[in-house]
Design an enzyme around this catalytic site. Structure first.
Site, PDB file in Angstrom:
ATOM      1  N   CYS A   1     -23.900  19.619  28.612  1.00  0.00           N
ATOM      2  CA  CYS A   1     -22.839  18.861  28.742  1.00  0.00           C
ATOM      3  C   CYS A   1     -21.502  19.420  28.281  1.00  0.00           C
ATOM      4  CB  CYS A   1     -23.044  17.704  27.761  1.00  0.00           C
ATOM      5  SG  CYS A   1     -24.118  16.293  28.378  1.00  0.00           S
TER       6      CYS A   1
ATOM      7  N   SER B   1     -23.369  13.455  17.420  1.00  0.00           N
ATOM      8  CA  SER B   1     -23.161  14.441  18.356  1.00  0.00           C
ATOM      9  C   SER B   1     -22.158  15.141  18.239  1.00  0.00           C
ATOM     10  CB  SER B   1     -23.059  13.535  19.753  1.00  0.00           C
ATOM     11  OG  SER B   1     -22.877  14.280  20.915  1.00  0.00           O
TER      12      SER B   1
ATOM     13  N   CYS C   1     -30.252  22.994  25.936  1.00  0.00           N
ATOM     14  CA  CYS C   1     -29.462  21.773  25.221  1.00  0.00           C
ATOM     15  C   CYS C   1     -29.848  21.969  23.505  1.00  0.00           C
ATOM     16  CB  CYS C   1     -30.150  20.678  25.703  1.00  0.00           C
ATOM     17  SG  CYS C   1     -29.580  20.498  27.197  1.00  0.00           S
ATOM     18  N   ASP C   2     -29.507  20.641  22.899  1.00  0.00           N
ATOM     19  CA  ASP C   2     -29.165  20.836  21.690  1.00  0.00           C
ATOM     20  C   ASP C   2     -30.234  21.374  20.595  1.00  0.00           C
ATOM     21  OD1 ASP C   2     -27.584  18.978  22.957  1.00  0.00           O
ATOM     22  OD2 ASP C   2     -26.973  17.860  21.179  1.00  0.00           O
TER      23      ASP C   2
ATOM     24  N   GLU D   1     -28.407  10.685  15.910  1.00  0.00           N
ATOM     25  CA  GLU D   1     -26.884  10.810  15.970  1.00  0.00           C
ATOM     26  C   GLU D   1     -26.453   9.622  16.357  1.00  0.00           C
ATOM     27  OE1 GLU D   1     -27.168  15.231  18.328  1.00  0.00           O
ATOM     28  OE2 GLU D   1     -26.590  13.733  19.309  1.00  0.00           O
TER      29      GLU D   1
END
Length: 553
Positions: free
Chosen positions: A192, A469, A119-120, A443
């Site tokens: 995602c 995001s 993830c991010d 974000e």
């Protein structure tokens, strides 16, 4: 072997004793120790399955004659952290991830490293650690989540739920319809499913060459993902044998390749922030002008969600990142001489690659646009730059002027948006959300999704010294530098000032003359940051501006 520092000689008998206490045998102590850096936890959907990925990596390492040794680092889910205090910790966690990996690797003397992010902030945090440690290193992500088709025939993702909230708030959606999106938009494990920050960074790991082909797009639940993990475990032993280290792969030429792929894919604006941070660790020159330079010469070939309705599973079926790179290479836009984690050059990796579905990956001669997916804007509102996902902006909003609606936090803006106080033509200004001012550079997915869900994304712009995001769409311009907390001009914008946006000309201005701005600097006090404490206070005091990657010095 680097690990001989804790394994070799009479003086290391105590160290060997401790390693044997962990179950190692004498024969294992003669082999390379490969650190498996895993970000598994049980709350982040992108990470809940990483034990399976890790097991496959270990199998590959064992098959190739190494000793895999797993340790973990933290991982924050931006979606769960969104819209409350938790988002202050997301970007800040990137530095912690890099630091904790450095501590574990330096203390235990691993010979090589396999990184398992998804993830991010985990991907760039691990990339920063890899560049800093400069051992033989390779990445394999957990892969993207699948996207299911909704009742309306459109594919869904996490952004669908955020936008559904906005639609519900203005009476465009029933509670039952909102519940449907809540229950079905995120169907299982994986990052995602759109070209949001996590998938953007996983694709760029492949583009820069530190991950094997397929890393960016093979879905989390496909057996091909497990096979890729096994191949990654085998490949790290080859990189160790050839002494191909992280900075052999992460270099100026490969970073330019990554920027080129970034523009073709239409990646998240956060990639600019993270590439700058990784470049800083690797000693690679990087500035925002480079982004525009590459963008101006690189066509946008993909419109993946949120810019369009395709998702990562569609990119995979169309040939993946490798096919995108092959298409770019038709015009000589990539330096294919660079060495990659396959142990071969990019030129060799691209042999036989082709696009399988031109509705997902446009031909190089028929792109969505002649310029890339991202743009950096400069002007009186952003003297040191601001970033926008150009490919996700409606044509009518590429050039826009409107009155500023000024808010000193995300929460204030959300209240106004849901309260119906934002009207077509407005430019929502959210400030004091930068790296130091937030602190943590939150974000703004909740306000942008609310605007989109209310049907205002093609008539309202949003500018902020925070960030967005990768799921954000519309005229959303972030990373404004200098930020408000550091005395940037965004701190002195007043309600009703006209904001001028010209994305094709890379301009972002507040139409107030310099004399008036100077008067406001004397008269308007900056908003104090109070009551932070703990890690965020230490972070706030040492974090640099967004145009420098928001790195901690």
């Amino acid at each position: 072997m680097n690990s001989n520092q804790v394994k070799d000689g009479v003086a290391r008998a105590p160290h060997r004793s401790l390693l044997k206490a962990a179950g190692m045998t004498d024969s294992q102590l003669k082999k390379p120790l490969v650190g498996i850096v895993n970000s598994f936890n049980e709350i982040v959907p992108g990470h809940i399955h990483l034990q399976t990925i890790s097991r496959a990596v270990k199998d590959g390492v064992l098959a190739a004659g190494g000793v895999p040794v797993e340790f973990n680092t933290i991982a924050i889910c931006d979606g769960i952290a969104m819209g409350h205090e938790g988002m202050k910790y997301s970007l800040a966690s990137r530095e912690l991830i890099a630091d904790t990996i450095e501590c574990m690797v330096r203390a235990h003397c691993f010979d090589a490293l396999v990184f398992i992010p998804n993830c991010d902030k985990i991907v760039p945090g691990m990339l920063m650690a890899a560049a800093r440690l400069n051992l033989p290193s390779i990445f394999v992500s957990g892969g993207p989540m699948l996207s299911l088709t909704g009742r309306d025939g459109r594919p869904m993702d996490l952004n669908s739920v955020f936008e559904a909230v906005g639609s519900y708030q203005v009476g465009k959606m029933t509670e039952e319809q909102l519940q449907y999106y809540e229950d079905n938009a995120c169907p299982g494990c994986g990052s995602c499913s759109g070209m949001f920050t996590a998938n953007s960074m996983n694709c760029l790991c492949e583009a820069v060459g530190i991950a094997l082909p397929g890393n960016g797009s093979i879905p989390a639940v496909y057996a091909a993902r497990t096979r890729l993990a096994k191949q990654t475990g085998e490949k790290i032993m080859e990189l160790l044998e050839k002494n191909i280290r992280a900075r052999d792969i992460l270099n100026e030429k490969s970073f330019r390749n990554a920027l080129c792929v970034d523009m073709a894919l239409g990646c998240s604006t956060n990639t600019v922030l993270h590439l700058a941070a990784v470049a800083s660790e690797a000693g690679i020159p990087f500035n925002l002008d480079m982004v525009n330079e590459v963008s101006e010469s690189t066509p946008n070939l993909c419109k993946l969600a949120p810019a369009g309705e395709h998702h990562l599973q569609d990119l995979y079926a169309a040939g993946g990142v490798r096919a995108v790179m092959a298409e770019l290479n038709k015009k000589g836009l990539l330096d294919t001489s660079v060495i990659t984690a396959t142990g071969r050059t990019l030129r060799e990796n691209l042999e036989g690659a082709r696009v399988l579905d031109h509705s997902v990956i446009r031909p190089i001669d028929s792109p969505y646009s002649e310029t890339g997916g991202l743009a950096v804007l400069f002007g009186s509102l952003a003297p040191k730059g601001a970033v926008v996902k150009r490919s996700a902006v409606a044509e009518d909003m590429l050039v826009h002027q409107g009155p500023a609606r000024v808010f000193d936090s995300e929460e204030e803006a959300i209240t106004a948006i849901f309260g119906g106080k934002i009207v077509p033509g407005d430019v929502v200004v959210i400030r004091y959300e930068g790296p130091a001012g937030g602190p943590g550079m939150r974000e703004m997915l909740s306000p942008t999704s609310a605007i989109a869900g209310m049907g205002l994304d093609k008539v309202v712009a949003l500018v902020t010294d925070g960030r967005f995001s990768g799921a954000t769409r519309g005229a959303a311009i972030g990373h404004i530098s200098p930020e408000a907390a550091l005395g940037g001009n965004i701190a002195y914008v007043r309600e009703g000032d006209i904001i001028s946006i010209n994305i094709p000309e890379h301009r972002l201005d507040v139409l107030v003359d310099e004399a008036e701005l100077e008067r406001r600097r004397r008269e308007m006090a900056l908003k104090p940051v109070q009551g932070i404490g703990g890690y965020l206070e230490r972070y706030r005091r040492s974090v640099l501006s967004a145009d420098q990657g928001a790195v901690v010095k």
